[in-house]
Design a protein around this motif. Sequence first.
Motif: not given
Length: 441
Positions: A100-116, A145-156
């Motif tokens: 599980l990981i809710g604040n990590l993306k790449d150019e294709n969006g959510q990584p295939s090996w995890a769910t948010p 190669g990753w875009q890590v997102e603000d965890p507070i905004e991701s939580l919201k």
Amino acid sequence: MIENVRILHLNDLHSHFEHYPKVKRFFEQESDEEREIVRLDLGDNVDKSHPLTAATSGRANVDLMNDLRLDFATIGNNEGIGLSKAEISSLYDEADFKVLIGNLKDENGQPSWATPYHIYRTAGGTTVAFLAYTFPYYLTYQPNGWQVEDPIESLKRDLSREEVASADVIVLMSHLGLPYDERIAREFDQVDLIIGSHTHHLLEEGAYLEGTYLAAAGRYGEHVGQIDLSLCDGQLTDVRIFAQAISQLGSQAGDEKWVEDRLEQGRQLLAKDSICHLPSSLGVEESADLMMTAMKHYADASLSIVNSGLVVKGFAQDLTMADLQESLPHQMRLISLEVSHDELLAICQEIFAKEPLLKQQKIRGMGFRGKQFGNVLTSGFTYKNGKIVYNKKVINKSDCYRLVLVDQYYFAPYFERIKDKEVKLLFPELLREVVANDLGQ
């Protein structure tokens, strides 16, 4: 309906397999039949400082996580940054648990090996939303190669999802550190329980802040977490939190051999990778000279500064990756920056002024896996009596030079002059991989 759910969790193992036999027994012993069990790993399980982790790019860790019968795991910076994108993208291929990981993306969006996130339904029908976020090292995730997102905004965002908002219980698997956890507890009353990690903090009996429970079980498998949830008709009625010190659990015959076997297995795998034959075995400073040369080649730089403590052991004559793992166990990459004469002089003044204080310091974290800082060494120039000499000539003040350093110098609090500069983080190779590739040529 009354339900009892037990959460068992492991925090920031960092490949300290020496505690694994006891950890496994604890997981087994506390998985009683009277309670429903959910098993978690909070990230930074993988650390290439261990030979077996380095040899398998963390897949050996996943085998052991499967052995613990985990249900869910999240990632820390050691997985997200310490591994290349290709390595982490295949890390969980054989996992028997959900990542599980809710604040990590790449150019294709959510990584295939995890769910948010995941909605877990207990045997009694209670829904538990498990959310997970990792610390946002923006500067280092992006070049990997990753875009890590603000965890507070991701939580919201995730709390606004209908199936999360309607869950009976919301649990946050946090690899964000205690300051973030406390902020979330204060600002988000929807979150019932935060299981924290990243800052290696220990909450032996948990904490309660603004209606949210907090748990954390330290680092390195020195403690294991146990959280007992009491539920009545889907409502959380009681939470009991406990971090068990592994040192208080009995050892068994075979524990030491199991630990040594993991080390030996890793060494044997790495020893198959021959790097080069040197004229003789080298001391620390001679090895550091070769290391700085490799760093300069990799960064296309003419100058380098390192501390001798980076070389834990001088390079062997018939150098293999097993030898280099012992010499340079660090989970560390390189940075480069452009400097003028005056900027280099200011950096040197600060570093050399702090050398006496740092020399004997036992450095922890920031990728350093050695014993102490050691002496400051340079390549491509010398610094003496407050002056810089470049290639045996006084440096031309109008010229600009590229300086290469280990990334610890940028992330650690010691050297403000370097923090003030614009730096380039060099990916994907770790320091020892840079050295191995250079010497192998």
